[in-house]
Design a protein around this motif. Structure first.
Motif, PDB file in Angstrom:
ATOM      1  N   ASP A  21       0.814  -1.220   0.000  1.00  0.00           N
ATOM      2  CA  ASP A  21       0.000   0.000   0.000  1.00  0.00           C
ATOM      3  C   ASP A  21       0.845   1.267   0.000  1.00  0.00           C
ATOM      4  OD1 ASP A  21      -2.438  -1.421  -0.005  1.00  0.00           O
ATOM      5  OD2 ASP A  21      -2.338  -1.657   2.178  1.00  0.00           O
ATOM      6  N   MET A  22       2.030   1.188  -0.577  1.00  0.00           N
ATOM      7  CA  MET A  22       2.911   2.350  -0.689  1.00  0.00           C
ATOM      8  C   MET A  22       3.356   2.495  -2.138  1.00  0.00           C
ATOM      9  SD  MET A  22       5.358   1.510   2.581  1.00  0.00           S
ATOM     10  CE  MET A  22       6.145   3.110   2.722  1.00  0.00           C
ATOM     11  N   ASN A  23       3.436   3.730  -2.602  1.00  0.00           N
ATOM     12  CA  ASN A  23       4.001   4.024  -3.910  1.00  0.00           C
ATOM     13  C   ASN A  23       5.427   4.508  -3.679  1.00  0.00           C
ATOM     14  OD1 ASN A  23       1.697   3.497  -5.637  1.00  0.00           O
ATOM     15  ND2 ASN A  23       0.762   5.253  -4.619  1.00  0.00           N
ATOM     16  N   LEU A  24       6.380   3.756  -4.208  1.00  0.00           N
ATOM     17  CA  LEU A  24       7.785   3.988  -3.888  1.00  0.00           C
ATOM     18  C   LEU A  24       8.618   4.186  -5.148  1.00  0.00           C
ATOM     19  CD1 LEU A  24       8.053   1.037  -1.358  1.00  0.00           C
ATOM     20  CD2 LEU A  24       7.840   3.464  -0.779  1.00  0.00           C
ATOM     21  N   ARG A  25       9.709   4.915  -4.990  1.00  0.00           N
ATOM     22  CA  ARG A  25      10.706   5.054  -6.051  1.00  0.00           C
ATOM     23  C   ARG A  25      12.057   4.668  -5.452  1.00  0.00           C
ATOM     24  NH1 ARG A  25      10.175  10.195  -7.833  1.00  0.00           N
ATOM     25  NH2 ARG A  25      11.741  10.941  -6.396  1.00  0.00           N
ATOM     26  N   LEU A  26      12.675   3.668  -6.049  1.00  0.00           N
ATOM     27  CA  LEU A  26      13.976   3.185  -5.615  1.00  0.00           C
ATOM     28  C   LEU A  26      15.018   3.647  -6.621  1.00  0.00           C
ATOM     29  CD1 LEU A  26      15.636   1.281  -3.720  1.00  0.00           C
ATOM     30  CD2 LEU A  26      15.162  -0.530  -5.384  1.00  0.00           C
ATOM     31  N   THR A  27      16.026   4.351  -6.138  1.00  0.00           N
ATOM     32  CA  THR A  27      17.136   4.780  -6.982  1.00  0.00           C
ATOM     33  C   THR A  27      18.400   4.141  -6.434  1.00  0.00           C
ATOM     34  OG1 THR A  27      16.047   6.903  -7.381  1.00  0.00           O
ATOM     35  CG2 THR A  27      18.392   6.762  -7.920  1.00  0.00           C
ATOM     36  N   LEU A  41      15.393   5.554  -1.127  1.00  0.00           N
ATOM     37  CA  LEU A  41      14.019   5.074  -1.228  1.00  0.00           C
ATOM     38  C   LEU A  41      13.108   6.255  -0.927  1.00  0.00           C
ATOM     39  CD1 LEU A  41      12.257   2.602  -1.787  1.00  0.00           C
ATOM     40  CD2 LEU A  41      12.245   2.169   0.678  1.00  0.00           C
ATOM     41  N   PHE A  42      12.239   6.565  -1.873  1.00  0.00           N
ATOM     42  CA  PHE A  42      11.380   7.741  -1.803  1.00  0.00           C
ATOM     43  C   PHE A  42       9.923   7.304  -1.742  1.00  0.00           C
ATOM     44  CE2 PHE A  42       9.120  11.336  -3.779  1.00  0.00           C
ATOM     45  CZ  PHE A  42       9.632  12.388  -3.040  1.00  0.00           C
ATOM     46  N   ASP A  43       9.181   7.842  -0.787  1.00  0.00           N
ATOM     47  CA  ASP A  43       7.750   7.605  -0.667  1.00  0.00           C
ATOM     48  C   ASP A  43       7.042   8.646  -1.533  1.00  0.00           C
ATOM     49  OD1 ASP A  43       5.008   7.682   0.147  1.00  0.00           O
ATOM     50  OD2 ASP A  43       5.561   6.743   2.047  1.00  0.00           O
ATOM     51  N   ILE A  44       6.500   8.214  -2.650  1.00  0.00           N
ATOM     52  CA  ILE A  44       5.877   9.133  -3.614  1.00  0.00           C
ATOM     53  C   ILE A  44       4.642   9.796  -3.015  1.00  0.00           C
ATOM     54  CG2 ILE A  44       4.714   9.247  -5.865  1.00  0.00           C
ATOM     55  CD1 ILE A  44       6.634   6.904  -6.726  1.00  0.00           C
ATOM     56  N   ASP A  45       3.826   9.040  -2.271  1.00  0.00           N
ATOM     57  CA  ASP A  45       2.591   9.589  -1.695  1.00  0.00           C
ATOM     58  C   ASP A  45       2.867  10.681  -0.666  1.00  0.00           C
ATOM     59  OD1 ASP A  45       0.981   7.852  -3.228  1.00  0.00           O
ATOM     60  OD2 ASP A  45       1.221   6.267  -1.734  1.00  0.00           O
ATOM     61  N   LYS A  46       3.877  10.475   0.156  1.00  0.00           N
ATOM     62  CA  LYS A  46       4.217  11.456   1.195  1.00  0.00           C
ATOM     63  C   LYS A  46       5.185  12.515   0.702  1.00  0.00           C
ATOM     64  CE  LYS A  46       3.521   8.303   5.060  1.00  0.00           C
ATOM     65  NZ  LYS A  46       4.146   7.605   6.195  1.00  0.00           N
TER      66      LYS A  46
END
Length: 114
Positions: A21-27, A41-46
């Motif tokens: 239930d999280m939208n994430l971006r991993l770089t 690791l970036f939480d796109i929603d927050k």
């Protein structure tokens, strides 16, 4: 459920996905001195970073200390159980696994019994 991120010889890998239930971006960025990856690791929603410049190492769960339902694990597909010794190893031997903390703990318990 295990989510697999295949590594490559690219200096920067970026992938966005939805898990737990999280939208994430991993770089992931290649570090030539360590011959390995560091990641953000970036939480796109927050609209905020969960972590920046965290390291990945075979056999050591990343993010275990965070209040998250999952960990990232650098997996050596060859079974040697060692970190990369060259950039080619990242492309051929390594993959990043995202596992629930429960799955990770069960894998550790199972491997200690064998």
């Amino acid at each position: 459920m295990v989510y697999i991120i295949q590594t490559t010889t690219d200096d920067v890998l970026e992938q966005s996905f939805s898990l737990y239930d999280m939208n994430l971006r991993l770089t992931m960025r290649y570090n030539a001195i360590l011959t390995g990856y560091q990641f953000d690791l970036f939480d796109i929603d927050k609209d905020e970073y969960i972590t920046k410049n965290k390291g990945l190492s075979v056999g050591s769960p990343s993010l275990i200390e965070f209040n998250l339902p999952f960990v990232l694990v650098l997996d050596d597909k060859s079974g040697f159980g060692i970190n990369a010794i060259s950039k080619d190893d990242l492309n051929n031997r390594m993959q990043v696994l995202i596992k629930s903390k429960g799955e990770y703990r069960e894998a550790i318990r199972s491997s200690s019994r064998t």
